[in-house]
Design a protein around this motif. Structure first.
Motif, PDB file in Angstrom:
ATOM      1  N   LYS A   1      -0.134  22.698 -65.510  1.00 35.10           N
ATOM      2  CA  LYS A   1      -0.726  21.692 -66.405  1.00 35.10           C
ATOM      3  C   LYS A   1      -1.891  20.944 -65.757  1.00 35.10           C
ATOM      4  O   LYS A   1      -2.133  19.774 -66.047  1.00 35.10           O
ATOM      5  N   ARG A   2      -2.620  21.625 -64.887  1.00 35.53           N
ATOM      6  CA  ARG A   2      -3.747  20.991 -64.200  1.00 35.53           C
ATOM      7  C   ARG A   2      -5.085  21.632 -64.561  1.00 35.53           C
ATOM      8  O   ARG A   2      -6.092  21.289 -63.983  1.00 35.53           O
ATOM      9  N   GLY A   3      -5.103  22.583 -65.438  1.00 39.36           N
ATOM     10  CA  GLY A   3      -6.366  23.199 -65.812  1.00 39.36           C
ATOM     11  C   GLY A   3      -6.904  24.155 -64.753  1.00 39.36           C
ATOM     12  O   GLY A   3      -8.091  24.485 -64.754  1.00 39.36           O
ATOM     13  N   VAL A   4      -6.044  24.588 -63.864  1.00 39.73           N
ATOM     14  CA  VAL A   4      -6.434  25.573 -62.856  1.00 39.73           C
ATOM     15  C   VAL A   4      -6.136  26.945 -63.448  1.00 39.73           C
ATOM     16  O   VAL A   4      -5.014  27.211 -63.868  1.00 39.73           O
ATOM     17  N   SER A   5      -7.155  27.799 -63.506  1.00 38.80           N
ATOM     18  CA  SER A   5      -6.982  29.101 -64.147  1.00 38.80           C
ATOM     19  C   SER A   5      -6.145  30.043 -63.282  1.00 38.80           C
ATOM     20  O   SER A   5      -6.056  29.880 -62.065  1.00 38.80           O
ATOM     21  N   GLN A   6      -5.559  31.039 -63.939  1.00 36.09           N
ATOM     22  CA  GLN A   6      -4.786  32.044 -63.217  1.00 36.09           C
ATOM     23  C   GLN A   6      -5.691  32.794 -62.235  1.00 36.09           C
ATOM     24  O   GLN A   6      -5.258  33.158 -61.142  1.00 36.09           O
ATOM     25  N   GLU A   7      -6.935  32.973 -62.597  1.00 30.44           N
ATOM     26  CA  GLU A   7      -7.884  33.642 -61.698  1.00 30.44           C
ATOM     27  C   GLU A   7      -8.086  32.830 -60.416  1.00 30.44           C
ATOM     28  O   GLU A   7      -8.126  33.389 -59.320  1.00 30.44           O
ATOM     29  N   GLN A   8      -8.191  31.500 -60.546  1.00 27.77           N
ATOM     30  CA  GLN A   8      -8.327  30.650 -59.359  1.00 27.77           C
ATOM     31  C   GLN A   8      -7.084  30.737 -58.478  1.00 27.77           C
ATOM     32  O   GLN A   8      -7.184  30.796 -57.253  1.00 27.77           O
ATOM     33  N   ILE A   9      -5.919  30.754 -59.105  1.00 34.36           N
ATOM     34  CA  ILE A   9      -4.665  30.873 -58.358  1.00 34.36           C
ATOM     35  C   ILE A   9      -4.617  32.217 -57.641  1.00 34.36           C
ATOM     36  O   ILE A   9      -4.279  32.289 -56.457  1.00 34.36           O
ATOM     37  N   ASP A  10      -4.965  33.296 -58.348  1.00 39.56           N
ATOM     38  CA  ASP A  10      -4.964  34.635 -57.742  1.00 39.56           C
ATOM     39  C   ASP A  10      -5.920  34.705 -56.557  1.00 39.56           C
ATOM     40  O   ASP A  10      -5.596  35.292 -55.518  1.00 39.56           O
ATOM     41  N   GLN A  11      -7.103  34.112 -56.705  1.00 40.51           N
ATOM     42  CA  GLN A  11      -8.071  34.117 -55.609  1.00 40.51           C
ATOM     43  C   GLN A  11      -7.554  33.331 -54.409  1.00 40.51           C
ATOM     44  O   GLN A  11      -7.705  33.759 -53.268  1.00 40.51           O
ATOM     45  N   LEU A  12      -6.937  32.188 -54.668  1.00 40.41           N
ATOM     46  CA  LEU A  12      -6.383  31.372 -53.587  1.00 40.41           C
ATOM     47  C   LEU A  12      -5.276  32.134 -52.860  1.00 40.41           C
ATOM     48  O   LEU A  12      -5.268  32.219 -51.631  1.00 40.41           O
ATOM     49  N   VAL A  13      -4.352  32.710 -53.623  1.00 43.03           N
ATOM     50  CA  VAL A  13      -3.236  33.454 -53.025  1.00 43.03           C
ATOM     51  C   VAL A  13      -3.747  34.674 -52.270  1.00 43.03           C
ATOM     52  O   VAL A  13      -3.291  34.952 -51.148  1.00 43.03           O
ATOM     53  N   SER A  14      -4.714  35.387 -52.831  1.00 42.47           N
ATOM     54  CA  SER A  14      -5.283  36.554 -52.135  1.00 42.47           C
ATOM     55  C   SER A  14      -5.951  36.138 -50.832  1.00 42.47           C
ATOM     56  O   SER A  14      -5.837  36.831 -49.813  1.00 42.47           O
ATOM     57  N   GLY A  15      -6.656  35.009 -50.852  1.00 43.56           N
ATOM     58  CA  GLY A  15      -7.307  34.517 -49.633  1.00 43.56           C
ATOM     59  C   GLY A  15      -6.301  34.150 -48.556  1.00 43.56           C
ATOM     60  O   GLY A  15      -6.490  34.469 -47.371  1.00 43.56           O
ATOM     61  N   ILE A  16      -5.214  33.493 -48.957  1.00 44.29           N
ATOM     62  CA  ILE A  16      -4.176  33.126 -47.991  1.00 44.29           C
ATOM     63  C   ILE A  16      -3.507  34.380 -47.448  1.00 44.29           C
ATOM     64  O   ILE A  16      -3.289  34.507 -46.239  1.00 44.29           O
ATOM     65  N   GLN A  17      -3.206  35.328 -48.329  1.00 48.22           N
ATOM     66  CA  GLN A  17      -2.581  36.575 -47.893  1.00 48.22           C
ATOM     67  C   GLN A  17      -3.488  37.303 -46.889  1.00 48.22           C
ATOM     68  O   GLN A  17      -3.021  37.797 -45.867  1.00 48.22           O
ATOM     69  N   ARG A  18      -4.767  37.341 -47.176  1.00 43.00           N
ATOM     70  CA  ARG A  18      -5.725  37.995 -46.271  1.00 43.00           C
ATOM     71  C   ARG A  18      -5.734  37.305 -44.909  1.00 43.00           C
ATOM     72  O   ARG A  18      -5.747  37.966 -43.867  1.00 43.00           O
ATOM     73  N   GLN A  19      -5.731  35.968 -44.897  1.00 39.84           N
ATOM     74  CA  GLN A  19      -5.713  35.224 -43.634  1.00 39.84           C
ATOM     75  C   GLN A  19      -4.458  35.524 -42.828  1.00 39.84           C
ATOM     76  O   GLN A  19      -4.530  35.716 -41.610  1.00 39.84           O
ATOM     77  N   VAL A  20      -3.319  35.577 -43.517  1.00 42.04           N
ATOM     78  CA  VAL A  20      -2.045  35.841 -42.834  1.00 42.04           C
ATOM     79  C   VAL A  20      -2.036  37.257 -42.262  1.00 42.04           C
ATOM     80  O   VAL A  20      -1.643  37.464 -41.108  1.00 42.04           O
ATOM     81  N   GLU A  21      -2.490  38.230 -43.048  1.00 45.34           N
ATOM     82  CA  GLU A  21      -2.435  39.630 -42.611  1.00 45.34           C
ATOM     83  C   GLU A  21      -3.474  39.968 -41.553  1.00 45.34           C
ATOM     84  O   GLU A  21      -3.255  40.847 -40.726  1.00 45.34           O
ATOM     85  N   THR A  22      -4.588  39.272 -41.555  1.00 43.05           N
ATOM     86  CA  THR A  22      -5.640  39.599 -40.581  1.00 43.05           C
ATOM     87  C   THR A  22      -5.578  38.736 -39.326  1.00 43.05           C
ATOM     88  O   THR A  22      -6.383  38.910 -38.423  1.00 43.05           O
ATOM     89  N   ALA A  23      -4.611  37.828 -39.262  1.00 40.20           N
ATOM     90  CA  ALA A  23      -4.488  36.950 -38.090  1.00 40.20           C
ATOM     91  C   ALA A  23      -4.082  37.719 -36.844  1.00 40.20           C
ATOM     92  O   ALA A  23      -4.254  37.235 -35.733  1.00 40.20           O
ATOM     93  N   GLY A  24      -3.543  38.917 -37.027  1.00 41.80           N
ATOM     94  CA  GLY A  24      -3.158  39.735 -35.884  1.00 41.80           C
ATOM     95  C   GLY A  24      -1.784  39.407 -35.331  1.00 41.80           C
ATOM     96  O   GLY A  24      -1.422  39.894 -34.271  1.00 41.80           O
ATOM     97  N   GLU A  25      -1.022  38.593 -36.031  1.00 41.81           N
ATOM     98  CA  GLU A  25       0.302  38.220 -35.563  1.00 41.81           C
ATOM     99  C   GLU A  25       1.352  38.847 -36.471  1.00 41.81           C
ATOM    100  O   GLU A  25       1.218  38.836 -37.688  1.00 41.81           O
ATOM    101  N   ALA A  26       2.419  39.357 -35.865  1.00 41.96           N
ATOM    102  CA  ALA A  26       3.501  39.958 -36.637  1.00 41.96           C
ATOM    103  C   ALA A  26       4.395  38.892 -37.250  1.00 41.96           C
ATOM    104  O   ALA A  26       5.059  39.130 -38.257  1.00 41.96           O
ATOM    105  N   GLU A  27       4.425  37.693 -36.636  1.00 42.32           N
ATOM    106  CA  GLU A  27       5.240  36.595 -37.140  1.00 42.32           C
ATOM    107  C   GLU A  27       4.370  35.347 -37.299  1.00 42.32           C
ATOM    108  O   GLU A  27       3.604  35.008 -36.404  1.00 42.32           O
ATOM    109  N   VAL A  28       4.523  34.701 -38.444  1.00 44.21           N
ATOM    110  CA  VAL A  28       3.761  33.489 -38.746  1.00 44.21           C
ATOM    111  C   VAL A  28       4.749  32.385 -39.092  1.00 44.21           C
ATOM    112  O   VAL A  28       5.626  32.589 -39.939  1.00 44.21           O
ATOM    113  N   PRO A  29       4.636  31.220 -38.454  1.00 46.58           N
ATOM    114  CA  PRO A  29       5.538  30.121 -38.805  1.00 46.58           C
ATOM    115  C   PRO A  29       5.295  29.659 -40.244  1.00 46.58           C
ATOM    116  O   PRO A  29       4.157  29.638 -40.718  1.00 46.58           O
TER     117      PRO A  29
END
Length: 162
Positions: free
Chosen positions: A81-109
């Motif tokens: 209910k904040r007017g944030v589009s699903q596309e914005q959410i998908d982009q944010l989640v994809s960006g976070i996923q990319r950061q986690v996967e490319t950090a080079g660590e097998a475990e992330v706190p």
């Protein structure tokens, strides 16, 4: 791919196309047994990353595989209910996923993952940012909200003044 309706193992891809700014493939499938149609999404997974949950008394907690669905659900809940589009959410989640996967660590706190979400939400919507922070930082009183909201307002003012 197993049919979600009858659990038959043989399904046929009827249509494939890029989705989410070419970050995934959307596939339309049909079951060979019951004829039902359904959609699947295929994403690149660079590496298997384990999230280390917070434990008791500073000890590491349990480990679980990174789950994009859980991440997307928590971001969507904060943005509801904040007017944030699903596309914005998908982009944010994809960006976070990319950061986690490319950090080079097998475990992330899990705390690192929470900070990445907060950094992303701060850029998208200040109310969603505060909502997520209230759960992530375990606000217990109204004063906790007030203090955090005032730091958000101060940061916004300093950014506008630059």
């Amino acid at each position: 791919m197993r049919c979600p309706f009858c659990a038959h193992d043989e399904t046929q891809v009827k249509d494939s196309r890029p989705a989410e700014d070419n970050a995934s493939i959307r596939r339309r499938r049909q079951c060979g047994k019951c004829g039902a149609r359904f959609t699947t999404f295929e994403r690149v997974q660079l590496r298997e990353v384990m999230i280390v949950k917070s434990g008791v008394n500073g000890e590491p907690g349990r480990r679980e595989a990174f789950d994009r669905g859980k991440l997307e659900q928590s971001v969507s809940l904060a943005c509801r209910k904040r007017g944030v589009s699903q596309e914005q959410i998908d982009q944010l989640v994809s960006g976070i996923q990319r950061q986690v996967e490319t950090a080079g660590e097998a475990e992330v706190p899990s705390s690192r993952l929470g900070e990445l979400v907060m950094d992303g939400l701060r850029q998208v919507d200040s109310v969603a940012y505060i909502r997520f922070a209230s759960v992530y930082r375990d606000f217990s009183e109204a004063r906790d909200f007030e203090e955090f909201a005032s730091t958000v307002q101060e940061a916004a003012r300093s950014e506008d003044g630059d």
